[in-house]
Scaffold this motif. Sequence first.
Motif, short mmCIF file in Angstrom:
data_model
loop_
_atom_site.label_atom_id
_atom_site.label_comp_id
_atom_site.label_asym_id
_atom_site.label_seq_id
_atom_site.Cartn_x
_atom_site.Cartn_y
_atom_site.Cartn_z
N LEU A 111 0.86 -1.10 0.10
CA LEU A 111 -0.16 0.14 -0.16
C LEU A 111 0.98 1.23 0.09
O LEU A 111 0.39 2.28 -0.48
N GLY A 156 -7.34 -3.41 1.96
CA GLY A 156 -6.60 -2.78 0.99
C GLY A 156 -7.17 -3.36 -0.56
O GLY A 156 -6.81 -2.96 -1.62
N SER A 159 -8.21 -0.50 -2.82
CA SER A 159 -6.91 0.32 -3.47
C SER A 159 -6.21 -0.55 -4.34
O SER A 159 -5.69 0.02 -5.35
N VAL A 240 -5.89 5.15 1.38
CA VAL A 240 -4.77 4.54 1.51
C VAL A 240 -3.94 4.61 2.36
O VAL A 240 -3.36 3.83 3.17
N SER A 243 -5.46 3.40 5.52
CA SER A 243 -5.09 1.99 5.76
C SER A 243 -3.94 1.63 6.22
O SER A 243 -3.86 0.63 6.88
#
Length: 253
Positions: A111, A156, A159, A240, A243
């Motif tokens: 990420l 995630g 994303s 993001v 996260s």
Amino acid sequence: MEDLSLWIYIAMFGVAFVAGFVDAIAGGGGLITIPMLMAVGLPPHVALATNKFQALWGTAMASWHFARSGLLDFRSVFIPSLWVFVCSGLGSLAVLSISPEYLRAVIPFLLIAIFLYVLFSRGVGQSDRDAKLKPFIFYFIFGAAIGFYDGFLGPGTGSFWTFALVAILGLEMKKAVAQTKVLNLASNVFSFIVFAFSGNILWLLGITMAIAQIIGARLGAAMVVKKEVHFVKKVFLIAVFASICKLIYDLVK
């Protein structure tokens, strides 16, 4: 377990509304709802099951609104969605026999790479670009990888899809967000079926949160349609980053 206090239903309605709104724009709604479900005393498996049920409705609403607004053509993602569904099922079966802890440690770093790429790549997601792979090959590879991952672990996923659709398939950010919702929906359906048969879903709480998810997702999807790409990109980066922080916190606590 359904004899929860009224304040819990009211609080989780508000939480689900915010999660549905944010998730429709940039993903990451589960990072809002799951900790809150556990904070009010739900066991982890019950929190995950109830969250999966209520989140489905927000994702479905966002997908429907994106289709109505012209950002999404369901026909173009129907076959990829079936493939994602199958691969997510394989991931859900694999997690029963393989520990996800090894993969969990890697996800924050993936990420971080996505965050830096989107942040520093000029013009990324601003408009459609030439695809680096043919759609069939792209969906075969990434549908297998991300679909399996979503069934196996999950954090995630939105994303990863948005990044792949922008960076590899060359989609404009808003179109990528719209496709992400449908592909997420496909992979979540299998998990919902598993949880439904497991008996771990709190249906009354789930329905309460689902109503809020639908409202929040409808408003969030409308925001994506109306706003410029740079707004969607900023919200994506914030989601993001949040996260990353949450997953790293879970690793070190």
